[in-house]
Design a protein around this motif. Structure first.
Motif, PDB file in Angstrom:
ATOM      1  N   LYS A  80       0.847  -1.196   0.000  1.00 17.05           N
ATOM      2  CA  LYS A  80       0.000   0.000   0.000  1.00 17.05           C
ATOM      3  C   LYS A  80       0.884   1.249   0.000  1.00 17.05           C
ATOM      4  O   LYS A  80       1.840   1.359   0.751  1.00 17.05           O
ATOM      5  CB  LYS A  80      -0.909   0.022   1.229  1.00 17.05           C
ATOM      6  CG  LYS A  80      -2.004  -1.034   1.208  1.00 17.05           C
ATOM      7  CD  LYS A  80      -3.052  -0.681   0.177  1.00 17.05           C
ATOM      8  CE  LYS A  80      -4.202  -1.669   0.219  1.00 17.05           C
ATOM      9  NZ  LYS A  80      -5.222  -1.358  -0.795  1.00 17.05           N
ATOM     10  N   GLU A  81       0.519   2.189  -0.849  1.00 17.33           N
ATOM     11  CA  GLU A  81       1.282   3.426  -0.929  1.00 17.33           C
ATOM     12  C   GLU A  81       0.358   4.627  -0.774  1.00 17.33           C
ATOM     13  O   GLU A  81      -0.862   4.512  -0.895  1.00 17.33           O
ATOM     14  CB  GLU A  81       2.011   3.512  -2.277  1.00 17.33           C
ATOM     15  CG  GLU A  81       3.048   2.412  -2.483  1.00 17.33           C
ATOM     16  CD  GLU A  81       3.745   2.533  -3.823  1.00 17.33           C
ATOM     17  OE1 GLU A  81       3.365   3.433  -4.605  1.00 17.33           O
ATOM     18  OE2 GLU A  81       4.659   1.741  -4.090  1.00 17.33           O
ATOM     19  N   GLY A  82       0.933   5.778  -0.492  1.00 19.94           N
ATOM     20  CA  GLY A  82       0.141   6.994  -0.403  1.00 19.94           C
ATOM     21  C   GLY A  82      -0.681   7.064   0.864  1.00 19.94           C
ATOM     22  O   GLY A  82      -0.316   6.516   1.911  1.00 19.94           O
ATOM     23  N   ASP A  83      -1.834   7.699   0.759  1.00 24.39           N
ATOM     24  CA  ASP A  83      -2.683   7.928   1.926  1.00 24.39           C
ATOM     25  C   ASP A  83      -3.244   6.645   2.512  1.00 24.39           C
ATOM     26  O   ASP A  83      -3.596   6.592   3.688  1.00 24.39           O
ATOM     27  CB  ASP A  83      -3.849   8.862   1.550  1.00 24.39           C
ATOM     28  CG  ASP A  83      -3.363  10.256   1.172  1.00 24.39           C
ATOM     29  OD1 ASP A  83      -2.253  10.618   1.617  1.00 24.39           O
ATOM     30  OD2 ASP A  83      -4.079  10.956   0.439  1.00 24.39           O
ATOM     31  N   SER A  84      -3.375   5.600   1.691  1.00 26.08           N
ATOM     32  CA  SER A  84      -3.954   4.350   2.181  1.00 26.08           C
ATOM     33  C   SER A  84      -2.926   3.462   2.872  1.00 26.08           C
ATOM     34  O   SER A  84      -3.276   2.436   3.441  1.00 26.08           O
ATOM     35  CB  SER A  84      -4.594   3.568   1.025  1.00 26.08           C
ATOM     36  OG  SER A  84      -3.606   3.240   0.052  1.00 26.08           O
ATOM     37  N   GLY A  85      -1.673   3.852   2.829  1.00 25.50           N
ATOM     38  CA  GLY A  85      -0.626   3.057   3.460  1.00 25.50           C
ATOM     39  C   GLY A  85      -0.469   3.381   4.934  1.00 25.50           C
ATOM     40  O   GLY A  85      -1.123   4.270   5.474  1.00 25.50           O
ATOM     41  N   LEU A  86       0.415   2.643   5.611  1.00 27.19           N
ATOM     42  CA  LEU A  86       0.663   2.845   7.036  1.00 27.19           C
ATOM     43  C   LEU A  86       2.052   3.430   7.244  1.00 27.19           C
ATOM     44  O   LEU A  86       3.004   3.051   6.564  1.00 27.19           O
ATOM     45  CB  LEU A  86       0.570   1.517   7.793  1.00 27.19           C
ATOM     46  CG  LEU A  86      -0.771   0.782   7.799  1.00 27.19           C
ATOM     47  CD1 LEU A  86      -0.641  -0.512   8.599  1.00 27.19           C
ATOM     48  CD2 LEU A  86      -1.870   1.656   8.376  1.00 27.19           C
ATOM     49  N   SER A  87       2.163   4.341   8.186  1.00 32.60           N
ATOM     50  CA  SER A  87       3.479   4.834   8.583  1.00 32.60           C
ATOM     51  C   SER A  87       4.173   3.742   9.393  1.00 32.60           C
ATOM     52  O   SER A  87       3.538   2.778   9.835  1.00 32.60           O
ATOM     53  CB  SER A  87       3.328   6.102   9.430  1.00 32.60           C
ATOM     54  OG  SER A  87       2.703   5.779  10.669  1.00 32.60           O
TER      55      SER A  87
END
Length: 203
Positions: A80-87
């Protein structure tokens, strides 16, 4: 654990957390005592909590370093990349939950379910028949096809009821309008028997 014929220190830390969590869950019915208890958490319990955090975080770091890891749930997180990913911090927090909810709890349930199946040979025979008649080879066994096995699903559900792996239960709050549980009318807003004088059976 198998290599050294003994428990990993993290497992001991986790069990200590479970034990303290059970005490905390029980005393939450008395808010004044809960706040007092939280002020006197033993340092040994705090140290085990720190150990759990550190152990979980290292597992995340080690997995992120792997370039050719076999497919797993963490691969879905990484993809997952971008806003839908997790830090990374969000990965750490989720890993702390996964390490608790997806390890000893699963083993505990399977231990209890195995015991009850062995204690009831007719039920074991029925489950065995369902599984062996559904698959001709091991390669045919998939998550999707296992979900279609009704008796297997019923056994797992009953195992969770008879031998729940979470020591302090999973309380729910009755929705507006109330509910009927096992023939008993339960008023809205109730989360367990302690709050309801009409409770005659244990949930």
């Amino acid at each position: 654990m198998l290599e050294h014929a003994g428990r990993h220190p993290w497992v001991d830390a986790m069990f200590a957390g479970f034990k303290f969590g059970t005490y905390l869950h029980s005393i939450r019915h008395y808010p004044a005592l809960e706040s007092l208890l939280l002020k006197f958490i033993p340092e040994s319990v705090m140290e085990k909590q720190r150990m759990h955090h550190e152990f979980s975080h290292k597992r995340v770091d080690r997995r992120l370093e792997k370039q050719d890891a076999r497919p797993d749930i963490w691969g879905l997180v990484i993809d997952k990349e971008g806003d839908s990913g997790l830090s990374k911090n969000e990965m750490y927090v989720n890993a702390e939950i996964f390490m608790l909810a997806g390890t000893e709890t699963t083993a505990t349930l399977l231990s209890g379910l195995t015991f009850y199946l062995l204690a009831n040979p007719d039920k074991l025979a029925k489950l065995t028949s369902e599984i062996r008649s559904a698959f001709r080879t091991e390669d045919e066994v998939t998550i999707e096809r296992l979900q279609a096995l009704n008796y297997l699903h019923a056994c797992i559900e009953e195992g969770l009821r008879m031998y729940p792996p979470v020591a302090n239960g999973l309380p729910r709050i009755v929705p507006p309008g109330g509910a009927t549980v096992d023939g008993h009318e339960v008023p809205a807003g109730v989360s367990d028997c302690v709050e309801w004088d009409g409770c005659t059976t244990k949930s």
